[in-house]
Design an enzyme around this catalytic site. Structure first.
Site, PDB file in Angstrom:
ATOM      1  N   GLU A   8      -7.258   6.899  -3.856  1.00 32.15           N
ATOM      2  CA  GLU A   8      -7.148   7.736  -2.736  1.00 32.15           C
ATOM      3  C   GLU A   8      -6.383   8.854  -3.408  1.00 32.15           C
ATOM      4  O   GLU A   8      -5.204   8.929  -3.465  1.00 32.15           O
ATOM      5  CB  GLU A   8      -6.199   7.071  -1.601  1.00 32.15           C
ATOM      6  N   ASP A  39      -2.844   5.104  -4.515  1.00 27.29           N
ATOM      7  CA  ASP A  39      -2.889   6.223  -3.860  1.00 27.29           C
ATOM      8  C   ASP A  39      -2.122   7.079  -5.009  1.00 27.29           C
ATOM      9  O   ASP A  39      -0.836   6.995  -5.546  1.00 27.29           O
ATOM     10  CB  ASP A  39      -1.820   6.198  -2.657  1.00 27.29           C
ATOM     11  N   GLU A  61      -6.465  -0.763  -4.580  1.00 21.58           N
ATOM     12  CA  GLU A  61      -6.209   0.595  -4.166  1.00 21.58           C
ATOM     13  C   GLU A  61      -4.953   1.326  -4.668  1.00 21.58           C
ATOM     14  O   GLU A  61      -3.968   0.796  -5.156  1.00 21.58           O
ATOM     15  CB  GLU A  61      -5.887   0.580  -2.391  1.00 21.58           C
ATOM     16  N   HIS A  92       3.085   5.899  -1.371  1.00 20.40           N
ATOM     17  CA  HIS A  92       2.521   5.984   0.080  1.00 20.40           C
ATOM     18  C   HIS A  92       3.035   7.564   0.400  1.00 20.40           C
ATOM     19  O   HIS A  92       4.007   7.699   0.767  1.00 20.40           O
ATOM     20  CB  HIS A  92       3.019   4.832   0.838  1.00 20.40           C
ATOM     21  N   HIS A 121      -5.292  -3.748   0.097  1.00 17.85           N
ATOM     22  CA  HIS A 121      -5.055  -2.468   0.679  1.00 17.85           C
ATOM     23  C   HIS A 121      -3.715  -1.961   0.321  1.00 17.85           C
ATOM     24  O   HIS A 121      -2.664  -2.718   0.245  1.00 17.85           O
ATOM     25  CB  HIS A 121      -4.882  -2.428   2.191  1.00 17.85           C
ATOM     26  N   ASN A 122      -3.573  -0.748  -0.274  1.00 11.80           N
ATOM     27  CA  ASN A 122      -2.138  -0.228  -0.744  1.00 11.80           C
ATOM     28  C   ASN A 122      -1.544  -1.193  -1.610  1.00 11.80           C
ATOM     29  O   ASN A 122      -0.546  -1.650  -1.530  1.00 11.80           O
ATOM     30  CB  ASN A 122      -1.259   0.013   0.502  1.00 11.80           C
TER      31      ASN A 122
END
Length: 651
Positions: free
Chosen positions: A257, A210, A208, A223, A178-179
């Site tokens: 994302e 973003d 992931e 983020h 995640h992230n």
């Protein structure tokens, strides 16, 4: 008493190896440590310092050759190993080949042990030439064998890819992060390429990213709406390209994302195509036009997970007729951000609304942009150049299980936040399991985990969720379980789900009493500790204890603890026995934790090891002496620190 011939051989071997080191007189602790390494004795430098101090009779910081021999015997000749050796030795000095075969068949349960196998062990581990030539093994050789990788609790077969890799992707647990770009907290910490590199080295297969608009038409990764630092999208992709298949040859999924404008999405598409080239999956595989391919069919391939316009067939038809490329073309799609929508408020206010609450080191009064519980639906313009790179991993909003059964396509994946997923797993567990049998489902941490803490992934593996995404930078129990589970199948990042989580006819429910399953009984005699990690507190001699815990379906969760051994981390002896009855061994993990007891703030973590229960089995029965290696909180090996156990396993 006169020395026997074998003892004379041992003495000659020992002194032939070390006497040159003492020609100049005595040696200090640093040379002692290096000499032990030269003799192939694994040792912890801090432990050597303590033992050196105890054996330095003159207290001058230097020792004689006889004092060194005492140190050698303290470290190399462990009492519990000597006891086992003496049981099978006819003269308590040597094991004949027939004695070794007897030990292997009776204690290590090597049913097919032959003279050739015993001979191979002797040739590999016996250091004294005279003993080796006589087809015998000394205590030195026997100890080296017990300390070797052949006697680790984790069975050798699981260190390689051994599972069938030809099932569709949705039939596998997939190591996911995640992230991935974050290496600290979620609010003000740095973004770093090391997040991607370290995750890939650990076998992570779903990363992931973003993506946001950057200056000079360069998309950036960070983020959004926080103070985390930014990385160029192209440098992230270049780092992934370099390390993607270093640990595993099976496919990597880039979970985007995507918050970028269509112009910068086109830049992203160009970067992906230029960097990965033929490794980027950009079209349907001929053998899988209407079903998910297998990890085997996707070896060395990179898949893009993002929103997509239209169906796969529509994409293929358009690409075939589009002779002028896709620059400047885009369409709108209704989308829901994978993370919650954003709002600016104090961290204290956010925590007060979080029903579960949590502790953090973040300053509670700091006004920052955080994620609220309210989800935000928006119209996202998707550049066709990027959309067309999405093949088997189309990101699709999860609406309901009923909607998915009626409308969701085979190549559409869902991402569900941990809070919603936990509610569904309790209220609609059967529907959830039915869903994960058909569709790849990704679970991600709730937004209030600003300190990058993790949830327990076991609860979502229990219902078949393929991509349980964790913050890889945060050590602790969840990452211990993650690392332990994905040790299996050669660390490839893909683990075939149990049959009952793949078969649509299965009635499996992890929350109910399990029927028609094949339970196992595991009995562990925890014998001793071997050079356990020393305390980070002021005490150099921890009061050691061991916790053994089973994680799996709720009914299988068990925890046992040894008594405390005072002031001994070098060679604590417990000789305590624990039995675990495990109903669903296919999902169970076994975790050993070593702690320092008696501190005011609670026990101090010293080391741990986690592995799948079935990775310690051997057919339907196992009994053997095994060594359990220990790892630090951050997942680094603490060799030679380990636990010595005797295991009975019956199925």
């Amino acid at each position: 008493m006169a020395l026997t011939g074998h003892e004379k051989n041992e003495m000659r071997w020992f002194f032939s190896k070390i006497q040159d080191e003492f020609r100049g007189g005595k040696i200090n602790v640093e040379r002692t440590y290096k000499l032990l390494e030269k003799l192939d004795i694994q040792c912890n430098y801090v432990h050597v310092k303590h033992i050196f101090k105890d054996n330095d009779r003159q207290k001058q910081g230097k020792i004689t050759i006889e004092e060194f021999r005492s140190i050698y015997r303290i470290i190399a000749h462990r009492e519990e190993i000597v006891e086992i050796f003496n049981v099978y030795s006819e003269n308590r000095r040597i094991l004949f080949e027939s004695n070794l075969i007897q030990f292997l068949t009776q204690e290590q349960y090597e049913i097919e042990t032959t003279e050739s196998i015993a001979s191979e062990i002797i040739q590999k581990y016996e250091p004294i030439d005279e003993v080796k030539k006589a087809h015998q093994i000394s205590l030195e050789g026997f100890t080296r064998y017990i300390y070797s990788s052949e006697c680790l609790l984790f069975k050798q077969e699981c260190t390689k890819v051994y599972q069938d890799m030809t099932y569709p992707l949705n039939d596998y647990f997939i190591s996911s992060s995640h992230n991935t770009y974050l290496v600290s907290d979620q609010l003000v910490g740095p973004s770093d390429l090391w997040g991607y590199v370290s995750a890939l080295v650990k076998g992570c297969r779903c990363l992931e990213i973003d993506c946001w608009d950057g200056s000079q038409a360069e998309p950036v990764v960070y983020h959004g709406y926080t103070l985390t630092s930014k990385l160029l999208f192209k440098t992230v992709i270049q780092a992934i390209h370099k390390y993607a298949f270093m640990t595993s040859e099976y496919p990597v999924v880039l979970s985007l994302e995507n918050h970028c404008s269509t112009a910068q999405q086109e830049v992203m598409a160009g970067i992906l195509q230029t960097t990965f080239g033929d490794s980027l999956l950009s079209d349907i595989l001929d053998d899988f036009p209407d079903s998910l391919p297998s990890p085997e069919a996707l070896k060395f391939k990179v898949l893009v997970k993002n929103k997509k316009i239209g169906t796969l067939q529509e994409t293929r038809e358009r690409i075939g007729s589009d002779k002028h490329g896709k620059v400047g073309l885009w369409e709108e799609a209704e989308t829901e951000d994978e993370e919650e929508s954003t709002t600016t408020e104090t961290y204290e206010n956010l925590l007060s609304r979080d029903s579960q609450g949590k502790e953090t080191e973040t300053k509670k009064a700091l006004p920052v942009t955080l994620f609220s519980k309210k989800k935000k639906i928006r119209k996202l313009k998707i550049a066709l150049a990027l959309s067309d790179l999405v093949i088997y991993t189309k990101a699709e909003k999860f609406r309901s299980f009923q909607y998915s059964r009626q409308y969701q396509q085979f190549n559409e994946n869902n991402s569900i936040g941990e809070t919603q997923a936990r509610k569904l797993s309790k209220l609609r567990v059967n529907e959830f399991i039915f869903h994960t049998r058909k569709f790849i489902t990704r679970i991600y941490p709730k937004a209030t985990r600003a300190d990058s803490s993790n949830f327990n992934p076991q609860e979502f593996w229990n219902i078949g969720c393929q991509m349980v995404a964790l913050n890889f930078q945060t050590p602790g129990l969840p990452m211990d379980l993650q690392n332990g589970k994905f040790l299996d199948n050669g660390g490839s990042g893909y683990i075939l789900k149990p049959q009952f989580l793949r078969d649509i006819k299965s009635k499996f429910n992890p929350n109910d009493s399990i029927k028609d399953n094949d339970p196992i009984a595991i009995t562990i005699r925890l014998i001793s500790g071997i050079q356990l990690p020393l305390s980070g507190s002021s005490s150099h001699k921890p009061d050691t204890l061991v916790i053994i815990e089973v994680f799996g379906v709720p009914n299988d969760h068990m925890k046992r603890q040894t008594r405390v051994i005072k002031k001994n981390a070098f060679s604590p002896r417990w000789n305590e026995t624990f039995t675990f009855i495990i109903q669903v061994p296919e999902l169970a993990l076994l975790r050993f934790v070593v702690e320092n007891s008696g501190l005011i703030a609670g026990n101090e973590f010293l080391g741990q090891y986690t592995l799948p229960v079935l990775c310690m089995s051997k057919g339907n029965f196992l009994k053997s002496y095994r060594r359990v290696p220990l790892f630090s909180r951050s997942g680094e090996s603490l060799e030679p620190a380990s636990l010595f156990v005797y295991v009975w396993y019956v199925r």
